[in-house]
Design an enzyme around this catalytic site. Structure first.
Site, PDB file in Angstrom:
ATOM      1  CG  LEU A 242     -15.510 -19.311 -42.295  1.00  0.00           C
ATOM      2  CD1 LEU A 242     -16.646 -20.373 -41.768  1.00  0.00           C
ATOM      3  CD2 LEU A 242     -14.175 -19.705 -41.629  1.00  0.00           C
ATOM      4  CG  ASP A 243     -17.496 -16.568 -40.010  1.00  0.00           C
ATOM      5  OD1 ASP A 243     -18.354 -17.361 -39.722  1.00  0.00           O
ATOM      6  OD2 ASP A 243     -16.300 -16.768 -39.482  1.00  0.00           O
ATOM      7  CD  GLU A 244     -16.231 -12.436 -45.951  1.00  0.00           C
ATOM      8  OE1 GLU A 244     -17.054 -11.518 -46.308  1.00  0.00           O
ATOM      9  OE2 GLU A 244     -15.086 -12.247 -45.547  1.00  0.00           O
TER      10      GLU A 244
END
Length: 299
Positions: A242-244
C-alpha cells in the site's frame, strides 16, 4: 542524462513510433539503436537516454519516423529483436499515434475524475477514456455527459468473498473493454494482491500526500496535526504494498498554521489533479521506465 531535440516543432508530434528500452549499461547501445534505424531509413525526431551509475542500467526513449512507404510496426519489431537480444534489453516499440484505452476507478470524491475527463475531451491528454468503474453511483451522470460507459460495482461489506467477486468483475471490465491503463482517481479501496499483480505496470494511483509521508487514511489530517508548511500529492504505480509503488510525479502547495484540515484538503485537491494528469500523460506518451522501485521519466 542526455537529451537531444533536433527540432522543437517535433517535440509534441504523435506521428511515427516510440522505442523505449532498458538494459545493463554497456558500450555500443546508442550506436546499435541509431544504426538500425538508419538502415531502415528512419529519422530520429527526439531521443533521451540515461545511465544509472547506482543500478548499472541504461534507459532510452527514441521517437522516430519511418520513410514514406517504409517499414511498419511489425517489421521494425522483427528487425529490432536481435539488437534487444544482444544487449539483454527490456524493450517496447509503440505507434506514437495510438491512444491507450483508460479505465478510471473512483469512489465518492470526484475532482480527479472530472479533471481527467475534461483534459481528455479537449485534447490535453492523449488517451481514450473507455470506462469508469465505481463502488458508488454518484458519478454516473457525469460519465453519461462525457458518453463514457459507467460500471457500478458496489462493495456492500468487507468480506473476502464479496471483495474477490467485485474485483473479478472489475477485471472483466478491463478485459472486455481492452483497457491499457487503469487510473485510481481517489478510489478509496485497497486492491488485492491478486489484482495488483494482474495490473502490474499499468495501474496508476493518486495518493493525497507527499509520499513517503502520511500514508494511509486522512493524510491531510495527519499533515495538519504535524503542522506542515507544504502539502503534496503523489502519483505512483500500484503495487501490492500500500502506497509503496514506484513514484511517477509529485506536486506541492504551500500552506500555513492558520489553515484547518478542511482547508488543507481543498488546496490539496488541485495539487492531486495536476500530479495525476501529468502521470497519465507521461505514461500514455511512453515516457516512464521502471528502475527497480523507482522510475525514470523522460519529460
Amino acid at each position: 542524462m542526455c537529451r537531444t531535440h533536433p527540432t522543437e516543432q517535433f517535440t509534441m508530434s504523435n506521428t511515427g513510433f516510440i522505442l523505449t528500452l532498458s538494459c545493463p549499461d554497456q558500450p555500443g547501445i546508442v550506436h546499435s539503436v541509431s544504426g538500425l534505424l538508419f538502415q531502415n531509413g528512419c529519422n530520429i525526431v527526439d531521443s533521451d537516454q540515461y545511465g544509472d551509475e547506482f543500478t548499472g542500467r541504461f534507459f532510452m526513449r527514441v521517437h522516430f519516423t519511418p520513410p514514406a512507404g517504409g517499414p511498419g510496426l511489425d517489421t521494425l519489431k522483427a528487425a529490432f529483436a536481435p539488437v534487444g537480444d544482444q544487449f539483454g534489453m527490456q524493450w517496447e516499440l509503440n505507434d506514437a499515434a495510438a491512444k491507450p484505452r483508460v479505465m478510471i476507478m473512483v469512489s465518492k470524491i470526484g475532482h480527479c475524475l472530472n479533471d481527467l475527463l475534461f483534459r481528455a475531451k479537449v485534447g490535453g491528454l492523449p488517451v481514450e477514456i473507455a470506462a469508469i468503474v465505481s463502488n458508488h453511483r454518484d458519478f454516473y451522470q457525469l460519465a453519461a455527459s462525457y458518453d463514457v460507459p459507467f460500471f457500478h460495482l458496489p462493495l456492500m461489506n468487507a468480506s473476502a468473498e464479496q471483495k474477490a467477486a467485485q474485483e473479478g468483475r472489475v477485471f472483466e471490465v478491463v478485459r472486455d473493454q481492452n483497457i491499457d491503463l487503469v487510473v485510481l482517481a481517489r478510489y478509496m479501496q485497497v486492491l488485492s494482491d491478486d489484482l495488483c499483480r494482474k495490473l502490474a505496470g499499468r495501474a496508476i494511483n493518486i495518493h493525497h500526500s507527499f509520499l513517503p509521508s502520511f500514508k494511509g487514511a486522512k493524510p491531510y489530517y495527519q499533515a495538519h496535526d504535524r503542522g506542515v508548511k507544504l502539502i503534496g500529492a503523489t502519483a505512483h504505480y500500484v503495487t501490492a504494498d500500500l502506497d509503496e509503488g514506484p513514484i511517477i510525479e509529485q506536486e506541492i502547495a504551500r500552506v500555513d498554521h492558520s489553515m484547518d484540515p478542511e482547508q488543507l484538503t481543498s488546496v490539496g485537491r488541485d495539487v492531486e489533479c495536476v500530479a495525476l494528469a501529468r502521470a497519465v500523460k507521461w505514461h500514455a506518451e511512453h515516457r516512464i521506465l521502471l528502475n527497480g522501485h523507482k522510475t525514470v521519466v523522460f519529460k
